[in-house]
Design a protein around this motif. Structure first.
Motif: not given
Length: 289
Positions: A131-143, A116-128
């Motif tokens: 993005f942090l996980i991608m940065i830490s793993m050295g990944m680029r924006a991808s499909l 229920d808490v995760l359902w209420g989290v704004p989607s922008l937070v999921y994106g951020a």
């Protein structure tokens, strides 16, 4: 006036009041939907053409050049479709575990609260977060990264939808299966899955509709490109971001294309909603009442 008459009069007034409020709410919702559809149709229909849905953007598309939105249409379908498949593979075992193996445990209570808490989290937070996980793993924006983040967004919706449907199954049917000697796994397959199949499909398609219409979760993770996505490692466009970028353009013809993109997105979501209702109605024939 007797006490019984006063009670009946009060109950009648309460029922009438809530009936009026319900009808007013329905009218407001219908007017809001009609306003959105009318606005998108009036502004987007003049810019619609066959090229808009069959061609990728050509040079100078965002300055008024030729081409269409095929890259964004396919990108949105890939993102939402891939995310829905991943989310389904995770969500169904969780929903079955909540209702078959630990229906009244503290673990189930804590899991439902977390979802229920995760359902209420704004989607922008999921994106951020993605993005942090991608940065830490050295990944680029991808499909692929976009699909993973969309699936994270869809999992709470899908699990809670399935969970609520499974909780509606009469306990007598489960007890009858156990009485015939079925194991928990056999009872889950023969009773829970069969009885909740219409609700499961509805939850999946609702999550797909949420995934295809969300822009914030893929803003940092999927990127944007004028090319049609051909691999999970490359960036992918999406219709919500195409709407955002084009509506912020100073060129009137580009803004009109933004409304055309919004019209395509709205039609896709309406098709998904219609399919979910039709499938739920069709599959409900297999449900034992």
């Amino acid at each position: 006036m007797s006490m019984q008459k006063r009670w009946w009069r009060r109950a009648h007034l309460e029922e009438s009041l809530f009936g009026v409020l319900m009808r007013l709410s329905a009218v407001v919702l219908v007017l809001a939907l009609a306003g959105i559809l009318g606005s998108v149709l009036v502004r987007g229909l003049p810019a619609m053409s066959w090229d808009m849905i069959t061609k990728a953007p050509e040079g100078g598309f965002y300055l008024g050049g030729g081409g269409g939105l095929l890259n964004a249409i396919l990108g949105s379908l890939y993102l939402a479709g891939g995310g829905t498949i991943l989310a389904f593979l995770v969500s169904l075992p969780i929903a079955l575990g909540l209702n078959v193996y630990a229906p009244s445990s503290r673990w189930a209570l804590f899991t439902r609260l977390t979802l229920d808490v995760l359902w209420g989290v704004p989607s922008l937070v999921y994106g951020a977060f993605g993005f942090l996980i991608m940065i830490s793993m050295g990944m680029r924006a991808s499909l692929g990264a976009g699909i993973l983040v969309v699936s994270l967004l869809q999992i709470p919706i899908m699990v809670r939808g399935m969970d609520e449907v499974m909780r509606l199954i009469p306990s007598g049917q489960k007890e009858a299966a156990f009485g015939l000697g079925a194991t928990k796994l056999e009872m889950a397959r023969a009773v829970v899955l069969r009885q909740s199949l219409p609700g499961i499909f509805t939850a999946v398609l609702l999550a797909f509709g949420r995934g295809i219409g969300d822009a914030a979760s893929v803003l940092f993770t999927a990127g944007f490109t004028d090319r049609i996505p051909t691999s999970l490692a490359g960036p992918a466009a999406s219709l919500p971001l195409a709407v955002f970028f084009q509506l912020s353009s100073p060129f009137p013809e580009v803004r009109a294309r933004g409304y055309a993109a919004a019209l395509i997105l709205t039609v896709l979501i309406l098709i998904v909603s219609g399919l979910s209702r039709a499938l739920a109605r069709r599959l409900s024939r297999n449900v034992v009442n």
